[in-house]
Design a protein around this motif. Structure first.
Motif, PDB file in Angstrom:
ATOM      1  N   SER A  83       0.828  -1.214   0.000  1.00 52.76           N
ATOM      2  CA  SER A  83       0.000   0.000   0.000  1.00 52.76           C
ATOM      3  C   SER A  83       0.857   1.257   0.000  1.00 52.76           C
ATOM      4  O   SER A  83       0.365   2.349  -0.257  1.00 52.76           O
ATOM      5  CB  SER A  83      -0.902   0.027   1.238  1.00 52.76           C
ATOM      6  N   GLY A  84       2.129   1.097   0.296  1.00 50.98           N
ATOM      7  CA  GLY A  84       3.022   2.256   0.340  1.00 50.98           C
ATOM      8  C   GLY A  84       3.073   2.936   1.693  1.00 50.98           C
ATOM      9  O   GLY A  84       3.734   3.950   1.869  1.00 50.98           O
ATOM     10  N   ARG A  85       2.369   2.345   2.684  1.00 46.08           N
ATOM     11  CA  ARG A  85       2.349   3.037   3.978  1.00 46.08           C
ATOM     12  C   ARG A  85       3.465   2.602   4.931  1.00 46.08           C
ATOM     13  O   ARG A  85       3.586   3.150   6.021  1.00 46.08           O
ATOM     14  CB  ARG A  85       0.989   2.840   4.667  1.00 46.08           C
ATOM     15  N   TYR A  86       4.256   1.582   4.524  1.00 44.40           N
ATOM     16  CA  TYR A  86       5.273   1.098   5.466  1.00 44.40           C
ATOM     17  C   TYR A  86       6.272   2.201   5.772  1.00 44.40           C
ATOM     18  O   TYR A  86       6.670   2.388   6.923  1.00 44.40           O
ATOM     19  CB  TYR A  86       5.983  -0.144   4.914  1.00 44.40           C
ATOM     20  N   GLU A  87       6.647   2.936   4.734  1.00 44.34           N
ATOM     21  CA  GLU A  87       7.538   4.081   4.932  1.00 44.34           C
ATOM     22  C   GLU A  87       6.777   5.258   5.531  1.00 44.34           C
ATOM     23  O   GLU A  87       7.198   5.859   6.515  1.00 44.34           O
ATOM     24  CB  GLU A  87       8.176   4.513   3.599  1.00 44.34           C
ATOM     25  N   ASP A  88       5.613   5.556   4.910  1.00 46.29           N
ATOM     26  CA  ASP A  88       4.842   6.758   5.290  1.00 46.29           C
ATOM     27  C   ASP A  88       4.521   6.820   6.770  1.00 46.29           C
ATOM     28  O   ASP A  88       4.457   7.897   7.352  1.00 46.29           O
ATOM     29  CB  ASP A  88       3.497   6.798   4.536  1.00 46.29           C
ATOM     30  N   TYR A  89       4.270   5.675   7.398  1.00 44.42           N
ATOM     31  CA  TYR A  89       3.786   5.701   8.778  1.00 44.42           C
ATOM     32  C   TYR A  89       4.851   6.191   9.752  1.00 44.42           C
ATOM     33  O   TYR A  89       4.540   6.653  10.849  1.00 44.42           O
ATOM     34  CB  TYR A  89       3.225   4.342   9.206  1.00 44.42           C
ATOM     35  N   GLY A  90       6.093   6.085   9.362  1.00 45.72           N
ATOM     36  CA  GLY A  90       7.180   6.676  10.145  1.00 45.72           C
ATOM     37  C   GLY A  90       7.320   6.099  11.539  1.00 45.72           C
ATOM     38  O   GLY A  90       7.088   4.915  11.775  1.00 45.72           O
ATOM     39  N   LYS A  91       7.705   6.969  12.465  1.00 48.30           N
ATOM     40  CA  LYS A  91       8.073   6.506  13.806  1.00 48.30           C
ATOM     41  C   LYS A  91       6.896   6.100  14.678  1.00 48.30           C
ATOM     42  O   LYS A  91       7.079   5.517  15.740  1.00 48.30           O
ATOM     43  CB  LYS A  91       8.868   7.615  14.512  1.00 48.30           C
ATOM     44  N   GLU A  92       5.668   6.430  14.226  1.00 48.45           N
ATOM     45  CA  GLU A  92       4.509   6.031  15.039  1.00 48.45           C
ATOM     46  C   GLU A  92       4.287   4.532  14.987  1.00 48.45           C
ATOM     47  O   GLU A  92       3.570   3.978  15.817  1.00 48.45           O
ATOM     48  CB  GLU A  92       3.257   6.746  14.546  1.00 48.45           C
ATOM     49  N   MET A  93       4.885   3.880  13.995  1.00 47.08           N
ATOM     50  CA  MET A  93       4.693   2.443  13.861  1.00 47.08           C
ATOM     51  C   MET A  93       5.747   1.701  14.680  1.00 47.08           C
ATOM     52  O   MET A  93       6.942   1.974  14.556  1.00 47.08           O
ATOM     53  CB  MET A  93       4.799   2.053  12.389  1.00 47.08           C
ATOM     54  N   LEU A  94       5.282   0.787  15.525  1.00 45.82           N
ATOM     55  CA  LEU A  94       6.207  -0.021  16.303  1.00 45.82           C
ATOM     56  C   LEU A  94       6.631  -1.216  15.463  1.00 45.82           C
ATOM     57  O   LEU A  94       5.821  -2.089  15.140  1.00 45.82           O
ATOM     58  CB  LEU A  94       5.538  -0.496  17.599  1.00 45.82           C
ATOM     59  N   ARG A  95       7.883  -1.219  15.076  1.00 47.39           N
ATOM     60  CA  ARG A  95       8.390  -2.246  14.174  1.00 47.39           C
ATOM     61  C   ARG A  95       9.085  -3.341  14.989  1.00 47.39           C
ATOM     62  O   ARG A  95       9.806  -3.050  15.938  1.00 47.39           O
ATOM     63  CB  ARG A  95       9.334  -1.599  13.160  1.00 47.39           C
ATOM     64  N   ILE A  96       8.847  -4.563  14.606  1.00 48.30           N
ATOM     65  CA  ILE A  96       9.328  -5.709  15.368  1.00 48.30           C
ATOM     66  C   ILE A  96      10.017  -6.668  14.400  1.00 48.30           C
ATOM     67  O   ILE A  96       9.545  -6.840  13.276  1.00 48.30           O
ATOM     68  CB  ILE A  96       8.133  -6.465  16.016  1.00 48.30           C
ATOM     69  N   ASP A  98      11.101 -10.642  13.943  1.00 51.17           N
ATOM     70  CA  ASP A  98      10.939 -11.958  14.571  1.00 51.17           C
ATOM     71  C   ASP A  98      12.266 -12.736  14.487  1.00 51.17           C
ATOM     72  O   ASP A  98      13.264 -12.239  13.959  1.00 51.17           O
ATOM     73  CB  ASP A  98       9.738 -12.725  13.975  1.00 51.17           C
ATOM     74  N   ARG A  99      12.277 -13.978  14.997  1.00 55.11           N
ATOM     75  CA  ARG A  99      13.534 -14.728  15.108  1.00 55.11           C
ATOM     76  C   ARG A  99      14.153 -15.058  13.754  1.00 55.11           C
ATOM     77  O   ARG A  99      15.320 -15.383  13.655  1.00 55.11           O
ATOM     78  CB  ARG A  99      13.309 -15.992  15.919  1.00 55.11           C
ATOM     79  N   HIS A 100      13.323 -15.008  12.691  1.00 58.39           N
ATOM     80  CA  HIS A 100      13.840 -15.289  11.358  1.00 58.39           C
ATOM     81  C   HIS A 100      14.266 -14.020  10.640  1.00 58.39           C
ATOM     82  O   HIS A 100      14.554 -14.051   9.450  1.00 58.39           O
ATOM     83  CB  HIS A 100      12.779 -16.011  10.524  1.00 58.39           C
ATOM     84  N   GLY A 101      14.241 -12.910  11.377  1.00 62.95           N
ATOM     85  CA  GLY A 101      14.633 -11.651  10.766  1.00 62.95           C
ATOM     86  C   GLY A 101      13.535 -11.037   9.906  1.00 62.95           C
ATOM     87  O   GLY A 101      13.777 -10.122   9.127  1.00 62.95           O
ATOM     88  N   ARG A 102      12.292 -11.551  10.038  1.00 60.08           N
ATOM     89  CA  ARG A 102      11.185 -10.984   9.256  1.00 60.08           C
ATOM     90  C   ARG A 102      10.699  -9.704   9.905  1.00 60.08           C
ATOM     91  O   ARG A 102      10.642  -9.602  11.129  1.00 60.08           O
ATOM     92  CB  ARG A 102      10.023 -11.966   9.186  1.00 60.08           C
ATOM     93  N   HIS A 103      10.298  -8.756   9.062  1.00 61.43           N
ATOM     94  CA  HIS A 103       9.815  -7.477   9.573  1.00 61.43           C
ATOM     95  C   HIS A 103       8.336  -7.563   9.892  1.00 61.43           C
ATOM     96  O   HIS A 103       7.515  -7.808   9.029  1.00 61.43           O
ATOM     97  CB  HIS A 103      10.090  -6.359   8.570  1.00 61.43           C
ATOM     98  N   MET A 104       8.045  -7.366  11.153  1.00 61.53           N
ATOM     99  CA  MET A 104       6.663  -7.402  11.628  1.00 61.53           C
ATOM    100  C   MET A 104       6.364  -6.029  12.226  1.00 61.53           C
ATOM    101  O   MET A 104       7.244  -5.196  12.385  1.00 61.53           O
ATOM    102  CB  MET A 104       6.488  -8.472  12.706  1.00 61.53           C
ATOM    103  N   LEU A 105       5.114  -5.821  12.589  1.00 63.50           N
ATOM    104  CA  LEU A 105       4.755  -4.566  13.260  1.00 63.50           C
ATOM    105  C   LEU A 105       3.540  -4.798  14.134  1.00 63.50           C
ATOM    106  O   LEU A 105       2.775  -5.738  13.899  1.00 63.50           O
ATOM    107  CB  LEU A 105       4.457  -3.478  12.214  1.00 63.50           C
ATOM    108  N   PHE A 106       3.408  -3.967  15.150  1.00 67.67           N
ATOM    109  CA  PHE A 106       2.191  -4.006  15.977  1.00 67.67           C
ATOM    110  C   PHE A 106       1.201  -3.061  15.300  1.00 67.67           C
ATOM    111  O   PHE A 106       1.467  -1.873  15.165  1.00 67.67           O
ATOM    112  CB  PHE A 106       2.506  -3.540  17.404  1.00 67.67           C
TER     113      PHE A 106
END
Ligand code: P5A
Length: 437
Positions: A83-96, A98-106
């Motif tokens: 959707s293009g929002r991964y960058e746009d959301y900026g610092k408000e997004m809590l990025r996580i 996982d153990r496999h190095g995958r990018h997750m978020l809350f």
């Protein structure tokens, strides 16, 4: 519930960190406790309120034709890249990670996830319209979490997502939510005003914020005093009714948030314009194909051609509402719960806990109330009458029953209304049925 066995850690002192009444009162009444900045545990009393708010939101969503589901709190970054929002959301997004190095978020919201579910399962215009919602915790790493649950980092939101074939149908779905929101907030004793609003990171150009007035509100608002005359509960639509006239009525009067207000071009004369501060308890958006287009969420129309679906999203700040309701309804002694969201309907106080008869009679009243389905908090502790009265006023249950030795001799208990402060004597034998009706 017997208070002696309950978990209700009230505070006598005003906590230093709380700047506004609702935050102070939620801490003092033991409704919530902070875990980290903007992250709260809901203790038993607070949870009861949260559940009541949730239930009203749910009832009105269901009535409006929305369908409940539940999406997870943790999301994968992939959909947000689409959707293009991964960058746009900026610092408000809590990025996580996982153990496999995958990018997750809350998840801070669920437009992407619901669009993904939709595109996998729904292929035909015949399955539209559809509106799916859930009530789930969100996380936004707010720069300035404050005022307790009002601006938290972790907070409970009801978010609904509508899917339609045409923009006209999309507006109908928007209108259904608009009216459901008016009813939802009114049922909680709140006067919410829908205001034209900025759409921020969610997007689109049709959007309303639902705002309740409070001096401690975070946004400055401007609106026509004529809203006083509208009664949201007079509106009882059936599913499928044309709601445009109702929306037109509510949007015919000027109401705008700070970002949308323009002093020089304001159509309302100075003497009809009210300026105040408010709390945003709900926010609705119509954004057409903003997500469906990049994510490929289309259905076949009657001619068999693929069409990107028209979407809207509709949020209610469920946990914020607990604070907003207290902000709107309290006095110097404590909270004044509107009955619809009160943690218990009645507080029963035994003023003679050492007296066997008094205790026996209070126990009986307690049992009768429970039998009749009246939610009651029974202060059966061995503490002084003064402390019990102060505590009950602080907690703010709509009704209080006090029974001491003197009342017992006369066969009456004292019934107090927390809103008006009015007290009356009621025959002990009648009190449970009186409160049940
Ligand atoms: C609409 C639903 C959205 O997120 N996406 C899904 C859209 N809108 S919103 O305005 O950003 O949020 C919806 C409501 O959530 C409440 N809210 C908060 N409550 C407590 N703490 C916060 N930090 C917070 N941020 C938003 C508000 O009531 C808002 O109207």
């Amino acid at each position: 519930m017997r208070l002696s066995r309950y978990f209700l850690p009230t505070l006598k002192e005003t906590p230093a960190e709380a700047q506004i009444a609702s935050h102070r009162l939620m801490l003092r009444t033991g409704m919530v406790r902070q875990g980290a900045a903007g992250i709260y545990s809901w203790l038993p009393l607070g949870l009861r309120v949260l559940k009541k708010i949730e239930a009203i939101v749910r009832e009105e969503q269901d009535k409006a034709g929305a369908i409940e589901m539940l999406m997870p709190t943790i999301q994968s970054s992939e959909l947000w890249e689409e959707s293009g929002r991964y960058e746009d959301y900026g610092k408000e997004m809590l990025r996580i990670e996982d153990r496999h190095g995958r990018h997750m978020l809350f998840g801070p919201t669920n437009e992407e996830m619901i669009t993904d579910i939709f595109r996998r399962e729904i292929k035909s215009y015949k399955d539209l319209p559809i509106n799916l919602y859930h009530i789930q915790w969100k996380f936004r790493d707010e720069i300035r979490p404050r005022f307790g649950v009002m601006r938290g980092r972790e907070f409970l939101m009801k978010d609904a997502y509508s899917f339609d074939l045409t923009p006209e149908d999309g507006v109908k779905s928007y209108n259904a939510m608009f009216v459901a929101y008016l009813r939802t907030f009114a049922r909680m004793g709140l006067k919410a005003i829908p205001m034209r609003a900025d759409t921020g990171p969610i997007g689109g150009d049709l959007s309303h914020e639902f705002i309740v007035l409070a001096d401690t509100g975070e946004s400055e608002v401007f609106f026509d005093k004529g809203f006083d005359k509208f009664d949201p509960l007079a509106v009882q639509p059936n599913f499928g009714d044309d709601l445009q006239p109702i929306v037109d009525q509510w949007t015919s009067l000027y109401a705008a948030t700070e970002e949308m207000h323009d002093d020089t071009n304001c159509p309302v004369s100075d003497d009809s314009l009210i300026k105040g501060r408010g709390v945003e308890i709900g926010h609705i958006f119509f954004f057409g194909d903003k997500y469906s287009k990049p994510m490929g969420a289309s259905v076949q129309n009657a001619e068999g051609k693929p069409v990107d679906v028209q979407m809207g999203s509709y949020g209610v700040g469920v946990s914020r509402l607990a604070g907003a309701i207290i902000e709107a309804s309290h006095d110097d002694n404590g909270i004044i719960w509107p009955e619809a969201v009160a943690p218990f309907k009645v507080g029963l106080m035994n003023l003679g806990p050492k007296d066997e008869n008094c205790t026996k009679t209070c126990d009986t009243i307690y049992e009768e109330l429970q039998e009749k389905g009246v939610e009651v908090l029974y202060d059966d502790r061995s503490v002084g009458a003064g402390a019990k009265f102060t505590n009950m006023d602080l907690i703010g249950l709509p009704w209080q029953i006090a029974l001491g030795k003197r009342g017992l001799e006369n066969g009456v208990a004292e019934l107090k209304n927390r809103v008006t402060g009015e007290k009356q004597e009621v025959a002990i034998n009648d009190i449970a049925s009186k409160l049940a009706s």
